[in-house]
Design a protein around this motif. Sequence first.
Motif, PDB file in Angstrom:
ATOM      1  N   GLU A  94       2.826  -4.356   8.666  1.00  0.00           N
ATOM      2  CA  GLU A  94       3.997  -3.594   9.068  1.00  0.00           C
ATOM      3  C   GLU A  94       4.130  -2.361   8.188  1.00  0.00           C
ATOM      4  N   THR A  95       4.916  -1.417   8.684  1.00  0.00           N
ATOM      5  CA  THR A  95       5.259  -0.249   7.870  1.00  0.00           C
ATOM      6  C   THR A  95       6.652  -0.441   7.296  1.00  0.00           C
ATOM      7  N   ALA A  96       6.999   0.376   6.334  1.00  0.00           N
ATOM      8  CA  ALA A  96       8.318   0.248   5.695  1.00  0.00           C
ATOM      9  C   ALA A  96       9.449   0.474   6.690  1.00  0.00           C
ATOM     10  N   THR A  97       9.217   1.310   7.697  1.00  0.00           N
ATOM     11  CA  THR A  97      10.281   1.619   8.659  1.00  0.00           C
ATOM     12  C   THR A  97      10.405   0.569   9.747  1.00  0.00           C
ATOM     13  N   THR A  98       9.348  -0.187  10.017  1.00  0.00           N
ATOM     14  CA  THR A  98       9.407  -1.190  11.091  1.00  0.00           C
ATOM     15  C   THR A  98       9.652  -2.596  10.576  1.00  0.00           C
ATOM     16  N   ALA A  99       9.375  -2.849   9.312  1.00  0.00           N
ATOM     17  CA  ALA A  99       9.569  -4.191   8.766  1.00  0.00           C
ATOM     18  C   ALA A  99      11.052  -4.524   8.700  1.00  0.00           C
ATOM     19  N   ARG A 100      11.365  -5.773   9.030  1.00  0.00           N
ATOM     20  CA  ARG A 100      12.761  -6.220   8.984  1.00  0.00           C
ATOM     21  C   ARG A 100      12.920  -7.218   7.849  1.00  0.00           C
ATOM     22  N   SER A 101      13.629  -6.797   6.819  1.00  0.00           N
ATOM     23  CA  SER A 101      13.868  -7.687   5.691  1.00  0.00           C
ATOM     24  C   SER A 101      14.990  -8.654   6.021  1.00  0.00           C
ATOM     25  N   GLN A 102      15.138  -9.652   5.172  1.00  0.00           N
ATOM     26  CA  GLN A 102      16.214 -10.616   5.352  1.00  0.00           C
ATOM     27  C   GLN A 102      17.574  -9.946   5.241  1.00  0.00           C
ATOM     28  N   VAL A 103      17.674  -8.944   4.354  1.00  0.00           N
ATOM     29  CA  VAL A 103      18.934  -8.211   4.211  1.00  0.00           C
ATOM     30  C   VAL A 103      19.261  -7.458   5.489  1.00  0.00           C
ATOM     31  N   LYS A 104      18.260  -6.788   6.068  1.00  0.00           N
ATOM     32  CA  LYS A 104      18.485  -6.059   7.310  1.00  0.00           C
ATOM     33  C   LYS A 104      18.925  -6.998   8.424  1.00  0.00           C
ATOM     34  N   LEU A 124       0.839  -1.198   0.000  1.00  0.00           N
ATOM     35  CA  LEU A 124       0.000   0.000   0.000  1.00  0.00           C
ATOM     36  C   LEU A 124       0.872   1.246   0.000  1.00  0.00           C
ATOM     37  N   LYS A 125       0.674   2.091  -1.002  1.00  0.00           N
ATOM     38  CA  LYS A 125       1.385   3.365  -1.113  1.00  0.00           C
ATOM     39  C   LYS A 125       0.406   4.481  -0.784  1.00  0.00           C
ATOM     40  N   LEU A 126       0.774   5.348   0.168  1.00  0.00           N
ATOM     41  CA  LEU A 126      -0.105   6.407   0.638  1.00  0.00           C
ATOM     42  C   LEU A 126       0.292   7.748   0.056  1.00  0.00           C
ATOM     43  N   ASP A 127      -0.720   8.605  -0.103  1.00  0.00           N
ATOM     44  CA  ASP A 127      -0.417   9.978  -0.531  1.00  0.00           C
ATOM     45  C   ASP A 127       0.344  10.709   0.567  1.00  0.00           C
ATOM     46  N   ARG A 128       0.076  10.349   1.814  1.00  0.00           N
ATOM     47  CA  ARG A 128       0.778  10.932   2.960  1.00  0.00           C
ATOM     48  C   ARG A 128       1.443   9.810   3.743  1.00  0.00           C
ATOM     49  N   PRO A 129       2.712   9.482   3.414  1.00  0.00           N
ATOM     50  CA  PRO A 129       3.405   8.381   4.101  1.00  0.00           C
ATOM     51  C   PRO A 129       3.502   8.570   5.604  1.00  0.00           C
ATOM     52  N   ASP A 130       3.402   9.815   6.101  1.00  0.00           N
ATOM     53  CA  ASP A 130       3.503  10.035   7.535  1.00  0.00           C
ATOM     54  C   ASP A 130       2.321   9.429   8.299  1.00  0.00           C
ATOM     55  N   GLN A 131       1.262   9.028   7.597  1.00  0.00           N
ATOM     56  CA  GLN A 131       0.110   8.400   8.228  1.00  0.00           C
ATOM     57  C   GLN A 131       0.245   6.883   8.301  1.00  0.00           C
ATOM     58  N   ALA A 132       1.373   6.351   7.860  1.00  0.00           N
ATOM     59  CA  ALA A 132       1.523   4.896   7.741  1.00  0.00           C
ATOM     60  C   ALA A 132       1.351   4.184   9.082  1.00  0.00           C
ATOM     61  N   ALA A 133       1.970   4.689  10.144  1.00  0.00           N
ATOM     62  CA  ALA A 133       1.887   4.023  11.445  1.00  0.00           C
ATOM     63  C   ALA A 133       0.448   3.967  11.952  1.00  0.00           C
ATOM     64  N   GLU A 134      -0.280   5.078  11.810  1.00  0.00           N
ATOM     65  CA  GLU A 134      -1.670   5.130  12.281  1.00  0.00           C
ATOM     66  C   GLU A 134      -2.549   4.180  11.480  1.00  0.00           C
ATOM     67  N   ILE A 135      -2.376   4.167  10.165  1.00  0.00           N
ATOM     68  CA  ILE A 135      -3.196   3.299   9.314  1.00  0.00           C
ATOM     69  C   ILE A 135      -2.846   1.837   9.544  1.00  0.00           C
ATOM     70  N   ALA A 136      -1.567   1.542   9.776  1.00  0.00           N
ATOM     71  CA  ALA A 136      -1.161   0.162  10.047  1.00  0.00           C
ATOM     72  C   ALA A 136      -1.849  -0.366  11.301  1.00  0.00           C
ATOM     73  N   ASP A 137      -1.981   0.472  12.324  1.00  0.00           N
ATOM     74  CA  ASP A 137      -2.681   0.061  13.550  1.00  0.00           C
ATOM     75  C   ASP A 137      -4.139  -0.274  13.250  1.00  0.00           C
ATOM     76  N   GLN A 138      -4.780   0.506  12.380  1.00  0.00           N
ATOM     77  CA  GLN A 138      -6.163   0.226  12.019  1.00  0.00           C
ATOM     78  C   GLN A 138      -6.285  -1.106  11.291  1.00  0.00           C
ATOM     79  N   LEU A 139      -5.337  -1.383  10.392  1.00  0.00           N
ATOM     80  CA  LEU A 139      -5.385  -2.640   9.643  1.00  0.00           C
ATOM     81  C   LEU A 139      -5.097  -3.844  10.533  1.00  0.00           C
ATOM     82  N   ARG A 140      -4.266  -3.678  11.540  1.00  0.00           N
ATOM     83  CA  ARG A 140      -3.977  -4.786  12.456  1.00  0.00           C
ATOM     84  C   ARG A 140      -5.227  -5.226  13.204  1.00  0.00           C
ATOM     85  N   ASP A 141      -6.115  -4.299  13.474  1.00  0.00           N
ATOM     86  CA  ASP A 141      -7.364  -4.649  14.165  1.00  0.00           C
ATOM     87  C   ASP A 141      -8.255  -5.538  13.305  1.00  0.00           C
ATOM     88  N   VAL A 142      -8.085  -5.451  11.991  1.00  0.00           N
ATOM     89  CA  VAL A 142      -8.902  -6.242  11.074  1.00  0.00           C
ATOM     90  C   VAL A 142      -8.202  -7.537  10.673  1.00  0.00           C
TER      91      VAL A 142
END
Length: 833
Positions: free
Chosen positions: A238-248, A211-229
């Motif tokens: 997860e958000t791009a900043t919290t997800a841990r890839s295999q490379v990371k 999911l790509k947002l027009d306002r990426p700064d809302q990612a954490a808030e929207i991710a919390d809403q999706l977790r409830d569902v």
Amino acid sequence: MIHWRFLLGELRHGGAQAMTFVLCVALSIATLTALNSFKADVHRSLLSDAQALHGGDIIVHSHYPISPPLLQAIESIRQKAGGEWIRTYEFYSVVRPVKGEESLFVSIMAVAPQYPLYGTVELTSGRDFSQVLGRGQVVAAPEVLTRLGLELGDRLQVGSAQLSVVDTVVRDPSRPVSLFALGPRIFVSTLDLEELGLLGVGSRSQYEVLLKLDRPDQAAEIADQLRDVATAGQERVETATTARSQVKRFFDNLLFFLSFISIFTLLLSGIGMQTSLSALLRRKQATIAIGKALGVTRRFLFTHYLGITLFLGLIGSIVGVVAGVVIKWCFPLLFGFIIPPGTALGLTPGPLVEGMLVGLFVVLVFSALPLYRADLIRPIALLRHEQVTLAGRRLPVLLSLVILLFLSLLVVRQLEDVKIGLYFTAGSLAFISLIVIIVTFSLKGVRRLPIRPLALRQAQRSLFRPGNATRSIIVTLTAALAALLAIFLLQFNLVATFITSYPEDAPNLFCLDIQRDQQQSFFSVVGEEVTLFPVIRGRLVSINGEPIDYERENQRRSDTLAREFNLTYRDSLLDDEIIVRGSGLFGERRRDSTMVAVSVLDTIAEIGELKLGDRLEFVVQGVALTAEVTSIRARTKSRLYPFFYFVFAEEVLAAAPQTFFAALHLPRGDIDDTVERIVTALPNVSTINVADSAERLGQLVGRLARVITFFSLFSIIAGCLILVGSVLATRLERLRDCALYKIVGGHGRLVLSITVWENLFLGLCSSLIAVVIGSGVAWSLCWIYFDIAFRMHWLGAAATIAVAGVAVMMVGLFSSLAIIREKPMAFLVRQAE
């Protein structure tokens, strides 16, 4: 007030002792500065491209088709918050040319035309990815064409479909390095998914919504809403900043381990600082004693020698930071096979300033005891030739505690983990304490040895001359050599177990995703009825009613309870399994229990601290399942053989959607033909050539071992600097001994042989103890952590002893040449003065 002439004069006459001190300071921070700067570059590169690395601002991940309620919630949020979303599918399979017999295990990623939402998939042709990839077409990694002998335009059999190869990938932002994958990647269009026929029930597939947002700064808030569902324990948001890839995760673990070695080098270099500064101040003992006799205050002397120490420390810090930058610029040669393309190696000021501050603080901490000892020198010491002793004084104990606290804080800061940092500090102290105990008893034994040859007897006595740092030298060299040998032996055993000495009866071909109705067909293809293990995927969501903390579990550097497990069912043990707790697989369940029984493997039981009677709640394909631990199993063979963490009774999971797994042992020459038959008859079945994977793993292990060895060598250099410092610290005693030998008729060869034997003993003693301890550490890791048999590499142990012995002898001899060449008359004239 500072007396600059006195200060400059002392610096000018510091000689080799000052140079050794500067080198120790530089060595203590060089690797730390290089690592911290490199870590900042990698993290900055990965975090700045986090959206491209993960594919969106929000990532929804599951091993099952995304649930309709969650898809509806994503679309609703897109309409409200703005943006776009796409679905991707990733799975493994074997592909082969339509005209040809070669086959290749690959990662297949099915994407929509809008992919990627962030970043760009760069193609060899330079065309736009979305315009190239269409129905019936494949975009592949260059390795696919090379290994299958294909050219652009050739057709590739992928599952049940035949697709044309239209381009190759130069750079994939979601896979900056491919060394962690089981196979190279190919892209197909989601329009071909149904025709491929590879997404069967229970197949090992990864379903994602990006999911790509027009306002990426809302990612954490929207991710919390999706977790409830999202379906708990099945769908991860997860958000791009919290997800841990295999490379990371790989870079975090590698840099984490290299930080261990760098801190260990810093500790050894600190010992070298103390030794070399003691040598410098010991050489100034007469100056200090005369100054005090003439009325110079202790404050004046302490201030000036502290100034000398800080000045040398500043020079060492600058040299260390510069050396760290040079080492960092060598990293592409060491890490070139894993550094993501586009990672810029720059000179960020943060790590450099931090290196300078750490260097100066290290100087203050490790110089405290030598400065305190110099402050205790009395004028009468000049006449009595007294040695200053710290026994019975409280301040040295306090300074030692300060050093320990400083190291603990530095470890926590470097590892960025308080718990592990404290464990590492405690483990290092225990490790060094063990070496100190062994060395102490060894030296007591050597001291009592009745030795007749004159050169050997005098070398024995030289080891215990006043002020000689024999124990410190041996402890340091032993620790460094033991670490290097343990790494080498661990690499040797891993390669020997998984690659060069593959067990005769171990499986070398794994077959995955066999459907229930394909069992007889599979038997016909492979030519025998092999054992099929049912596989049902599920998640552990709670233990005794306590929910699994997925965020904490994902921070583990080993296996984790947060991942999806392969569950199975059967009523008997495998040939390589034993019961360590309980009686039988399901014999300990309480009669009044309404829960089903589950048997747990000991490795996962240790991670979750599970015991008999514990209540485990699973989510199996959306259905809750509560089970009671009735037994804990252990394995008698290595992990090359099939195993499952959780085993249920057949009646519990037999009706669940499932696939089957087979582990075959075939002659190496028959593997390719068998894979070809399986791919032709059952295209949805994934096969993994374990022998081929083991060879690639061996190459990776070898490269990583070279990286680790490079950093470990700095510990050896630290040990050599301590040896040089010890020679300088006992320079006066050595000069006196050499002069007396020559005065009483001893020739130069006698003095030379005494020096050779003394330093040879230091090297041999250090390497022998290191072989014992390093072998013990490697054996423990193989037995406890990797669960493989340990084999001693006797040639490597012998080489360690021989090389270390000769190297230490040469360093000690080179440092003592000026002393050996000293004329007796010159020494007596200086003594008379």
